[in-house]
Enzyme design. Sequence first.
Site, PDB file in Angstrom:
ATOM      1  N   GLY A 284      50.320  -6.710  76.756  1.00 18.45           N
ATOM      2  CA  GLY A 284      49.086  -5.763  76.148  1.00 18.45           C
ATOM      3  C   GLY A 284      49.565  -4.458  75.668  1.00 18.45           C
ATOM      4  O   GLY A 284      48.802  -3.551  75.415  1.00 18.45           O
TER       5      GLY A 284
ATOM      6  N   ASP B  19      46.647  -1.020  66.829  1.00 14.84           N
ATOM      7  CA  ASP B  19      48.015  -1.346  67.249  1.00 14.84           C
ATOM      8  C   ASP B  19      48.945  -1.062  65.999  1.00 14.84           C
ATOM      9  O   ASP B  19      49.915  -0.187  66.168  1.00 14.84           O
ATOM     10  CB  ASP B  19      48.414  -2.691  67.711  1.00 14.84           C
ATOM     11  CG  ASP B  19      47.157  -3.160  68.546  1.00 14.84           C
ATOM     12  OD1 ASP B  19      46.655  -2.370  69.394  1.00 14.84           O
ATOM     13  OD2 ASP B  19      46.973  -4.469  68.800  1.00 14.84           O
TER      14      ASP B  19
ATOM     15  N   SER C 117      51.270  -4.449  72.667  1.00 10.46           N
ATOM     16  CA  SER C 117      51.432  -4.657  71.020  1.00 10.46           C
ATOM     17  C   SER C 117      52.794  -4.949  70.505  1.00 10.46           C
ATOM     18  O   SER C 117      53.282  -4.425  69.549  1.00 10.46           O
ATOM     19  CB  SER C 117      51.006  -3.319  70.490  1.00 10.46           C
ATOM     20  OG  SER C 117      49.739  -3.149  70.533  1.00 10.46           O
TER      21      SER C 117
ATOM     22  N   GLU D 207      39.112   1.780  73.905  1.00  8.87           N
ATOM     23  CA  GLU D 207      39.400   0.403  73.865  1.00  8.87           C
ATOM     24  C   GLU D 207      38.192  -0.493  73.637  1.00  8.87           C
ATOM     25  O   GLU D 207      36.998  -0.050  73.846  1.00  8.87           O
ATOM     26  CB  GLU D 207      39.623   0.139  75.515  1.00  8.87           C
ATOM     27  CG  GLU D 207      40.866  -0.976  75.602  1.00  8.87           C
ATOM     28  CD  GLU D 207      41.982  -0.547  75.068  1.00  8.87           C
ATOM     29  OE1 GLU D 207      42.428  -0.737  73.879  1.00  8.87           O
ATOM     30  OE2 GLU D 207      42.846   0.165  75.765  1.00  8.87           O
TER      31      GLU D 207
HETATM   32  C1  GLA Z   1      43.923  -5.273  70.957  1.00  7.07           C
HETATM   33  C2  GLA Z   1      43.561  -5.427  69.579  1.00  7.07           C
HETATM   34  C3  GLA Z   1      43.076  -4.016  69.040  1.00  7.07           C
HETATM   35  C4  GLA Z   1      42.184  -3.415  69.890  1.00  7.07           C
HETATM   36  C5  GLA Z   1      42.436  -3.485  71.337  1.00  7.07           C
HETATM   37  C6  GLA Z   1      41.233  -3.296  72.278  1.00  7.07           C
HETATM   38  O1  GLA Z   1      44.986  -4.692  71.213  1.00  7.07           O
HETATM   39  O2  GLA Z   1      44.803  -5.809  68.750  1.00  7.07           O
HETATM   40  O3  GLA Z   1      42.909  -4.091  67.532  1.00  7.07           O
HETATM   41  O4  GLA Z   1      40.928  -4.042  69.346  1.00  7.07           O
HETATM   42  O5  GLA Z   1      42.753  -5.019  71.527  1.00  7.07           O
HETATM   43  O6  GLA Z   1      41.043  -1.799  72.258  1.00  7.07           O
END
Ligand code: GLA
Length: 388
Positions: free
Chosen positions: A130, A181, A132, A42
Amino acid sequence: MFLTPGDPDDLRLGAAAILRQHYGAEATVAARAPGRVNLIGEHVDYHRGPCLPLALEHATHVALRPRDDDRVRLVSRHSDEPWEGTLDECASATGWAAYAAGVLWALRDSGRAVPGLDLAVDSTVPVGAGLSSSAALECAVGVAVASLVDPDLLTTGRRELAQLCIRAEREVAGAPTGGLDQTVAMLAEAGAALLVDFDDDSTHQVPLDLTAEGLALLVTDTRVSHALVDGGYGARREDSEEAARRLGLESLREARLGMLDDLGDERLRRRARHVVTEIERVAATVDALESGDWTAVGGLLDASHASLRDDYEVSCAELDLATTTAREAGALGARMVGGGFGGSAVALVPAERVEAVAAAVDTAFAAAGHRPPAHLRAVASSGAALLG
Ligand code: GLA
């Protein structure tokens, strides 16, 4: 409450029905793309680091019909604000529509002759969790429109299509995200996590048969909303990029723990330490998965959470409570996922403990006066696809 992925046929028919209802149009193209949960890795993608996400069964479906003119009309079951404009105006779309219109813009900017179109969206990826939902929308639109303008993008050009979706998010939606994502939404395969190494953009499928191991991944949406566009995400990214600059490195991928003492600034040192140790944890997790050492995987998830909480400072009270409670109720390990400041946590749980762990988290949230969370099971699924 458990969020189910929904019946794919119902979602597909749902998107087509919305298109019919709003625009009197029969869909000629349908596509789907999944949400994702990141097992580990992450806040390292924008430092050329590796991450290990998997696609969810929960997915976003789109149905579209091309038009003869340059108008674009977008409608979603999840917003009461449809968007309408011209192809040229896609570059300045805002709100949810930016993620869809942004992909039309990126495809046009890459030289593809995108037609005007009417498009409808239905989804079971929770928004703001969170997980996506934005990449799922981008990739579903990307696949649907690519089938009209350049079908090679669905096969040999899939990585390019993922890149175009990343451009949509960065340049039209305005979220400075790293690429994790869209890459997993586009390239995931069922039954595996996807090891994405942003150092060389390579990807490897890592088999993840949790059922055979008597395990499950429980995702808890804290229902505290994060904002990638204007939240702390950009600030953390700036901090860690500044740390790389001060170390004379292009990215923290090249940093080693021993170098970090040279960073005079304590805050920057902690940010960099998260990135360096998280990159090590991804490699250790892949090793542990390959040798079936699930206790080690759980420990790495815990260590990742502690690092995100203490060094990168992107956790929050709800995420800390969800992860602590999951562990106390029998999880092997748990961590926050995604950008942070809310959103979801993931816990590795013995399959027969899933309900009990979810119930324990519900009880803890109620006792702390937090909103009731929502849960889902993460089952490693396949990436974006055109629906025949
Ligand atoms: C979000 C961003 C990703 C990544 C995560 C953290 O989901 O879209 O690109 O940076 O945060 O890991």
